[in-house]
Scaffold this active site. Structure first.
Site, PDB file in Angstrom:
ATOM      1  N   LEU A  76      61.148  53.919  41.331  1.00 56.30           N
ATOM      2  CA  LEU A  76      60.233  53.297  41.624  1.00 56.30           C
ATOM      3  C   LEU A  76      59.763  54.260  42.976  1.00 56.30           C
ATOM      4  O   LEU A  76      58.610  54.267  43.563  1.00 56.30           O
ATOM      5  CB  LEU A  76      60.338  51.734  41.584  1.00 56.30           C
ATOM      6  CG  LEU A  76      58.697  50.938  42.127  1.00 56.30           C
ATOM      7  CD1 LEU A  76      57.884  51.394  41.210  1.00 56.30           C
ATOM      8  CD2 LEU A  76      59.197  49.579  41.912  1.00 56.30           C
ATOM      9  N   GLY A  77      61.585  54.758  43.968  1.00 60.07           N
ATOM     10  CA  GLY A  77      60.488  55.577  45.135  1.00 60.07           C
ATOM     11  C   GLY A  77      60.277  54.536  46.037  1.00 60.07           C
ATOM     12  O   GLY A  77      60.841  53.486  46.377  1.00 60.07           O
ATOM     13  N   TYR A 114      48.898  45.115  56.319  1.00 57.60           N
ATOM     14  CA  TYR A 114      47.801  44.894  55.271  1.00 57.60           C
ATOM     15  C   TYR A 114      48.652  43.854  53.867  1.00 57.60           C
ATOM     16  O   TYR A 114      48.274  43.217  53.452  1.00 57.60           O
ATOM     17  CB  TYR A 114      48.170  46.574  54.336  1.00 57.60           C
ATOM     18  CG  TYR A 114      47.595  46.007  53.006  1.00 57.60           C
ATOM     19  CD1 TYR A 114      46.112  45.714  52.262  1.00 57.60           C
ATOM     20  CD2 TYR A 114      48.530  46.088  51.653  1.00 57.60           C
ATOM     21  CE1 TYR A 114      46.166  45.360  51.323  1.00 57.60           C
ATOM     22  CE2 TYR A 114      48.348  45.252  50.619  1.00 57.60           C
ATOM     23  CZ  TYR A 114      47.267  45.648  50.143  1.00 57.60           C
ATOM     24  OH  TYR A 114      46.716  45.258  49.225  1.00 57.60           O
ATOM     25  N   ASP A 136      43.739  48.197  52.354  1.00 56.19           N
ATOM     26  CA  ASP A 136      44.767  49.408  51.292  1.00 56.19           C
ATOM     27  C   ASP A 136      43.781  50.578  51.543  1.00 56.19           C
ATOM     28  O   ASP A 136      42.599  50.713  52.041  1.00 56.19           O
ATOM     29  CB  ASP A 136      44.999  48.481  50.430  1.00 56.19           C
ATOM     30  CG  ASP A 136      44.109  48.611  49.478  1.00 56.19           C
ATOM     31  OD1 ASP A 136      42.526  48.857  49.650  1.00 56.19           O
ATOM     32  OD2 ASP A 136      44.217  48.706  48.077  1.00 56.19           O
ATOM     33  N   THR A 183      52.090  52.677  45.374  1.00 55.17           N
ATOM     34  CA  THR A 183      52.452  52.771  44.580  1.00 55.17           C
ATOM     35  C   THR A 183      51.441  52.259  43.073  1.00 55.17           C
ATOM     36  O   THR A 183      51.004  51.713  42.996  1.00 55.17           O
ATOM     37  CB  THR A 183      53.515  52.222  43.803  1.00 55.17           C
ATOM     38  OG1 THR A 183      54.485  52.586  44.758  1.00 55.17           O
ATOM     39  CG2 THR A 183      53.982  52.562  42.212  1.00 55.17           C
ATOM     40  N   CYS A 195      28.116  50.591  39.832  1.00 56.91           N
ATOM     41  CA  CYS A 195      29.018  49.616  40.764  1.00 56.91           C
ATOM     42  C   CYS A 195      27.907  48.271  40.966  1.00 56.91           C
ATOM     43  O   CYS A 195      26.707  48.467  41.883  1.00 56.91           O
ATOM     44  CB  CYS A 195      28.249  50.318  41.994  1.00 56.91           C
ATOM     45  SG  CYS A 195      29.680  49.557  43.758  1.00 56.91           S
ATOM     46  N   GLU A 200      52.917  43.378  46.095  1.00 61.20           N
ATOM     47  CA  GLU A 200      52.131  43.868  46.738  1.00 61.20           C
ATOM     48  C   GLU A 200      53.253  44.889  47.304  1.00 61.20           C
ATOM     49  O   GLU A 200      53.166  46.032  48.038  1.00 61.20           O
ATOM     50  CB  GLU A 200      51.941  42.506  47.883  1.00 61.20           C
ATOM     51  CG  GLU A 200      50.401  41.990  47.749  1.00 61.20           C
ATOM     52  CD  GLU A 200      49.632  43.505  47.084  1.00 61.20           C
ATOM     53  OE1 GLU A 200      49.517  44.081  47.667  1.00 61.20           O
ATOM     54  OE2 GLU A 200      48.626  42.142  47.100  1.00 61.20           O
ATOM     55  N   CYS A 252      28.473  54.992  40.730  1.00 62.72           N
ATOM     56  CA  CYS A 252      27.726  54.663  41.335  1.00 62.72           C
ATOM     57  C   CYS A 252      27.024  53.352  40.408  1.00 62.72           C
ATOM     58  O   CYS A 252      26.495  52.594  41.125  1.00 62.72           O
ATOM     59  CB  CYS A 252      27.240  55.031  42.539  1.00 62.72           C
ATOM     60  SG  CYS A 252      28.340  56.157  43.949  1.00 62.72           S
ATOM     61  N   THR A 264      58.102  64.064  49.307  1.00 62.57           N
ATOM     62  CA  THR A 264      56.539  63.326  49.739  1.00 62.57           C
ATOM     63  C   THR A 264      56.324  64.543  51.389  1.00 62.57           C
ATOM     64  O   THR A 264      55.206  65.337  50.643  1.00 62.57           O
ATOM     65  CB  THR A 264      56.239  61.806  50.727  1.00 62.57           C
ATOM     66  OG1 THR A 264      56.815  61.334  50.070  1.00 62.57           O
ATOM     67  CG2 THR A 264      54.930  61.700  51.288  1.00 62.57           C
ATOM     68  N   TRP A 310      51.106  40.111  38.016  1.00 62.50           N
ATOM     69  CA  TRP A 310      50.999  39.173  38.894  1.00 62.50           C
ATOM     70  C   TRP A 310      49.572  38.794  39.087  1.00 62.50           C
ATOM     71  O   TRP A 310      49.715  37.431  40.329  1.00 62.50           O
ATOM     72  CB  TRP A 310      51.584  39.929  39.964  1.00 62.50           C
ATOM     73  CG  TRP A 310      50.554  41.452  40.199  1.00 62.50           C
ATOM     74  CD1 TRP A 310      49.722  41.306  40.476  1.00 62.50           C
ATOM     75  CD2 TRP A 310      50.896  42.365  39.662  1.00 62.50           C
ATOM     76  NE1 TRP A 310      48.792  42.594  41.150  1.00 62.50           N
ATOM     77  CE2 TRP A 310      49.684  43.542  39.963  1.00 62.50           C
ATOM     78  CE3 TRP A 310      51.906  42.769  38.504  1.00 62.50           C
ATOM     79  CZ2 TRP A 310      49.656  44.881  39.369  1.00 62.50           C
ATOM     80  CZ3 TRP A 310      52.180  44.524  37.938  1.00 62.50           C
ATOM     81  CH2 TRP A 310      50.477  45.170  38.673  1.00 62.50           C
ATOM     82  N   ARG A 311      48.595  38.571  38.285  1.00 64.27           N
ATOM     83  CA  ARG A 311      47.327  37.951  38.897  1.00 64.27           C
ATOM     84  C   ARG A 311      47.558  37.301  38.100  1.00 64.27           C
ATOM     85  O   ARG A 311      47.451  36.189  37.151  1.00 64.27           O
ATOM     86  CB  ARG A 311      46.785  39.148  38.640  1.00 64.27           C
ATOM     87  CG  ARG A 311      45.354  38.051  39.372  1.00 64.27           C
ATOM     88  CD  ARG A 311      43.833  39.536  39.195  1.00 64.27           C
ATOM     89  NE  ARG A 311      44.693  40.689  39.989  1.00 64.27           N
ATOM     90  CZ  ARG A 311      43.074  41.433  39.872  1.00 64.27           C
ATOM     91  NH1 ARG A 311      41.920  41.761  39.149  1.00 64.27           N
ATOM     92  NH2 ARG A 311      43.540  41.984  41.019  1.00 64.27           N
TER      93      ARG A 311
END
Length: 355
Positions: free
Chosen positions: A86-87, A126, A144, A49, A206, A43, A203, A304, A26-27
């Site tokens: 997918l829930g 969000y 998020d 998920t 990073c 999104e 780290c 859940t 999707w990017r």
DNA sequence: AATGCGTGGTT
DNA sequence: TAACCAAGCAT
């Protein structure tokens, strides 16, 4: 932290993003214009998920409904069928409502402001900020779980979640740049997903390690702190596997609201917490009088907020209930079955007792 | 504000 | 293995 330091964090993270950004279905690629429909769809699917889970669903939706207008023309049952597994099924119901609103009230174009996006079904704070930033390059600050974690560590915020969420949103917003806010938001999320991970952050790799207060103090892996969670209770139910003369099995469509709303399931007793169902009280909930036989074994499934334990009773018979849905096993693909229903179906079909 | 809402991968 | 956790939203 002053503006100079924030500027260096932004520059260092964006430089790292330009070399190491994840390639996702999707990017948009570097220099490409994002498609707001794809940004929105991804999104919604990505809410709570994982990227790996969403991939196949995203591709299937885009192939079947290439535009928001195409999706707006779909039936709810089609969308629920494509979403099965997918829930969080309220997302699928709101997805269709949102597509209809965009197609019908906005001329097929998504609003470009956070406030406009926030007014649409299924889009919260969000997602509104994420779409505004990623699709329209507006200086919005989506926060998020990834960005909460990165922010808590960067600023060494030691207060417990979820109480500290508002403070984390405030701190995250102080970082949002005027230029490339969409890339910056995605860079933070990539960082949280691949380096600044929950358990054992890397780290040493990073790109903003030099600016991180938690890393400096050696407490990155401990943040953000969380209160211990409540234990999940167990609920139990008996499901009824009623097979008609032609081999079709009885299902019901669940109401649109609440757990597994809009999805199909075989009929069952109420789902109750506490002791197992006795034979007599269970069969009083059967969908038809018949020679019911208990199948061996138990189906377990995690939700859940509770564990679910299911036993299955099977019989041959019919019902004239007006809401009955009959489907033969080869046609189960046309139903919108949640994963727990698929487990029950597999259990019943694998059992030799009935057929 | 706290709770209800799915599922699968990771540890 | 059981707990944890994930690009949260609605009520």
């Amino acid at each position: 932290m002053n503006a100079d330091q924030r500027g260096r964090i932004v520059a260092d993270l964006l430089a790292h993003y330009d070399r190491h950004r994840r390639v996702l279905p999707w990017r948009a690629g570097p220099g490409e214009t994002p498609d707001p429909y794809r940004v929105w769809l991804s999104e919604i699917m990505l809410q709570q998920t994982t990227v790996a889970t969403v991939g196949p669903y995203f591709r299937a939706f885009i192939e079947r409904w290439p535009t928001v207008g195409a999706l707006a023309a779909a039936d709810q049952d089609e969308v629920m069928n494509a979403w099965q597994g997918l829930g969080y099924y309220s997302r699928a119901r709101n997805l269709l409502k949102c597509a209809k609103a965009v197609a019908g009230e906005h001329g097929g174009r998504f609003p470009e402001t956070e406030a406009g996006l926030l007014a649409l079904p299924g889009i919260g704070p969000y997602t509104a900020a994420a779409i505004a930033a990623i699709a329209f390059d507006r200086p919005a600050s989506p926060v998020d779980g990834n960005i909460e974690r990165v922010t808590a560590r960067l600023f060494a915020v030691e207060d417990e979640m979820p109480g500290v969420k508002q403070e984390l949103r405030r701190l995250a917003a102080t970082l949002t740049p005027d230029r490339r806010p969409g890339d910056f938001a995605q860079a933070l999320m990539d960082l949280g997903a691949t380096i600044c991970t929950p358990r054992s952050p890397a780290c040493s790799r990073c790109p903003i390690r030099a600016h991180c207060a938690a890393a400096e103090r050696g407490i990155a892996a401990e943040l953000p702190r969380r209160a211990p969670k409540k234990a999940r209770p167990t609920r139990r139910a008996v499901f009824f596997w009623l097979v008609r003369g032609d081999g079709a099995v009885l299902f019901e469509r669940r109401p649109d609201r609440g757990l597994l709303g809009g999805m199909a399931m075989p009929p069952s007793t109420p789902w109750r917490e506490g002791e197992a169902w006795g034979e007599g009280e269970a069969l009083s909930h059967a969908p038809a009088p018949a020679q019911w036989t208990e199948l061996n074994g138990v189906v377990r499934h995690g939700f859940t907020h509770f564990h679910f334990e299911v036993t299955v009773w099977a019989a041959e018979g019919e019902t004239d209930a007006p809401d009955a849905i009959w489907a033969r096993p080869e046609d189960f693909g046309s139903l919108a079955l949640p994963t727990v229903a698929k487990k029950i179906c597999r259990h019943a079909l694998d059992d030799g007792t009935l057929l």
